[in-house]
Design a protein around this motif. Structure first.
Motif, short mmCIF file in Angstrom:
data_model
loop_
_atom_site.label_atom_id
_atom_site.label_comp_id
_atom_site.label_asym_id
_atom_site.label_seq_id
_atom_site.Cartn_x
_atom_site.Cartn_y
_atom_site.Cartn_z
N TYR A 127 0.83 -1.23 -0.05
CA TYR A 127 -0.13 0.03 0.10
C TYR A 127 0.77 1.19 -0.01
N ASP A 128 0.53 2.13 -0.85
CA ASP A 128 1.29 3.45 -0.71
C ASP A 128 0.83 4.14 0.49
N PHE A 129 0.09 4.08 0.85
CA PHE A 129 -0.26 4.58 2.45
C PHE A 129 -1.33 3.70 3.52
N THR A 130 -0.97 3.92 4.62
CA THR A 130 -1.63 2.97 5.56
C THR A 130 -2.11 3.83 6.65
N LEU A 131 -3.57 3.94 7.00
CA LEU A 131 -4.25 4.56 8.17
C LEU A 131 -4.69 3.56 9.26
N CYS A 132 -4.20 3.98 10.55
CA CYS A 132 -4.66 3.07 11.60
C CYS A 132 -5.20 4.19 12.66
N ILE A 133 -6.52 4.27 12.64
CA ILE A 133 -7.02 5.28 13.55
C ILE A 133 -7.79 4.41 14.78
N ASN A 134 -7.73 4.92 15.80
CA ASN A 134 -8.50 4.51 17.07
C ASN A 134 -8.50 2.90 17.16
N VAL A 135 -7.01 2.52 17.11
CA VAL A 135 -6.91 1.13 17.02
C VAL A 135 -5.86 0.66 18.10
N LEU A 136 -4.69 1.21 17.94
CA LEU A 136 -3.51 1.10 18.95
C LEU A 136 -3.55 0.91 20.41
N HIS A 137 -4.47 1.55 20.69
CA HIS A 137 -4.71 1.43 22.23
C HIS A 137 -5.45 0.24 22.65
N HIS A 138 -5.82 -0.54 21.73
CA HIS A 138 -6.48 -1.72 21.71
C HIS A 138 -5.39 -2.96 21.89
N VAL A 139 -4.28 -2.67 21.63
CA VAL A 139 -3.21 -3.55 21.62
C VAL A 139 -2.19 -3.64 22.90
N VAL A 140 -2.14 -4.61 23.49
CA VAL A 140 -1.58 -4.84 24.68
C VAL A 140 -0.04 -4.56 24.61
N PRO A 141 0.57 -3.80 25.37
CA PRO A 141 1.85 -3.50 25.31
C PRO A 141 2.97 -4.37 24.89
N GLY A 142 2.71 -5.34 25.06
CA GLY A 142 3.90 -6.64 24.94
C GLY A 142 3.58 -6.66 23.45
N ASP A 143 2.49 -6.50 22.68
CA ASP A 143 2.48 -6.59 21.32
C ASP A 143 2.41 -5.40 20.29
N LEU A 144 2.82 -4.30 21.02
CA LEU A 144 2.92 -3.10 20.36
C LEU A 144 3.91 -3.19 19.19
N SER A 145 5.08 -3.39 19.58
CA SER A 145 6.20 -3.56 18.54
C SER A 145 5.74 -4.33 17.32
N ARG A 146 5.11 -5.61 17.48
CA ARG A 146 4.69 -6.51 16.50
C ARG A 146 3.65 -5.98 15.70
N ALA A 147 2.82 -5.12 16.23
CA ALA A 147 1.71 -4.43 15.65
C ALA A 147 2.19 -3.37 14.78
N LEU A 148 3.20 -2.42 15.04
CA LEU A 148 3.66 -1.45 14.36
C LEU A 148 4.68 -1.84 13.20
N ALA A 149 5.42 -3.13 13.39
CA ALA A 149 6.15 -3.83 12.49
C ALA A 149 5.24 -4.42 11.33
N GLU A 150 4.05 -4.76 11.38
CA GLU A 150 3.01 -5.10 10.38
C GLU A 150 2.55 -4.06 9.77
N LEU A 151 2.28 -3.14 10.23
CA LEU A 151 1.88 -1.78 9.76
C LEU A 151 2.96 -0.93 8.95
#
Length: 239
Positions: A127-151
């Motif tokens: 994707y040329d651009f990715t939006l992720c709004i009102n989502v990341l606060h639902h990710v537990v801290p231990g999974d945040l790096s993994r979520a950001l890596a996927e984005l």
């Protein structure tokens, strides 16, 4: 595991909202089915940031919103950028996606997919651009790096995120605030930027819903892939 229970409880919340509030998860039962002022403000800022970010660059061919819910913001972005060949949305709640697909029935370039943020079924830099709004606060801290890596992995150039700001008074003094029984995990601009730096993304702009970032409980962040970043990184490891 506690994390699995948290995600399932979160899914149940959005499933309930899709079935009872037409997907307007932040509406009050019995009131008008619409988003809150804060949510509308965040969307306005994200769209403004996307416009300014893409200005002067070649027209994007394809974008995606991760955690699209009922799909109304995905459709708003598609309308704002008619040159897009495709605008996609994904969510982990099939009931919300049913609403999104119904709303997008007349827009062949808009598609929705069921997917988990922690293991997105999309190609590297798709994707040329990715939006992720009102989502990341639902990710537990231990999974945040993994979520950001996927984005970061699926994004070719521009990444626009929204976070609940842990440095704001509201979140600093309401530890693990809950929304209808579901825990919320605020984070910081610094933590997100440090994680994305591993994947070649640089913070270009940071806009809060209030004038000063520290006063803003909600902050929108605009990242751009560094042109010198040639490899795709997953979990902090170059591939």
């Amino acid at each position: 595991m506690p994390e699995d229970a948290h995600y399932e409880k979160t899914r149940e919340l959005f499933r309930w909202a899709a079935q009872n509030l037409d997907g307007y998860y932040d509406a009050r039962p019995g009131s008008l089915l619409q988003h809150t002022r804060w949510q509308l403000r965040i969307r306005k800022i994200a769209l403004h940031l996307l416009h300014s970010t893409l200005a002067g660059h070649p027209h994007p061919a394809c974008g995606i919103e991760i955690g699209c819910g009922r799909g109304d913001f995905t459709l708003e972005v598609a309308r704002a950028f008619p040159e897009l060949k495709e605008m996609h949305g994904c969510d982990f709640t099939k009931e919300a996606l049913e609403i999104a697909r119904r709303e997008a029935a007349s827009r062949p370039g808009v598609q929705f997919f069921e997917a988990n943020l922690l293991a997105l079924p999309f190609g590297d830099r798709q994707y040329d651009f990715t939006l992720c709004i009102n989502v990341l606060h639902h990710v537990v801290p231990g999974d945040l790096s993994r979520a950001l890596a996927e984005l970061a992995r699926i994004t070719r150039r521009h990444l626009i995120l929204e976070i609940k700001n842990e440095k704001n008074f509201y979140y600093r003094h309401v530890h693990r605030k809950r929304i209808r029984g579901v825990c919320v995990y605020p984070t910081s601009v610094q933590r997100v930027s440090k994680a994305l730096d591993l994947h070649g993304f640089v913070l270009r702009r940071s806009l809060g819903i209030f004038h000063f970032e520290r006063l803003s409980p909600l902050v929108v962040l605009g990242y751009e892939r560094d042109a010198s970043s040639g490899s795709v990184t997953v979990g902090g490891t170059a591939s």
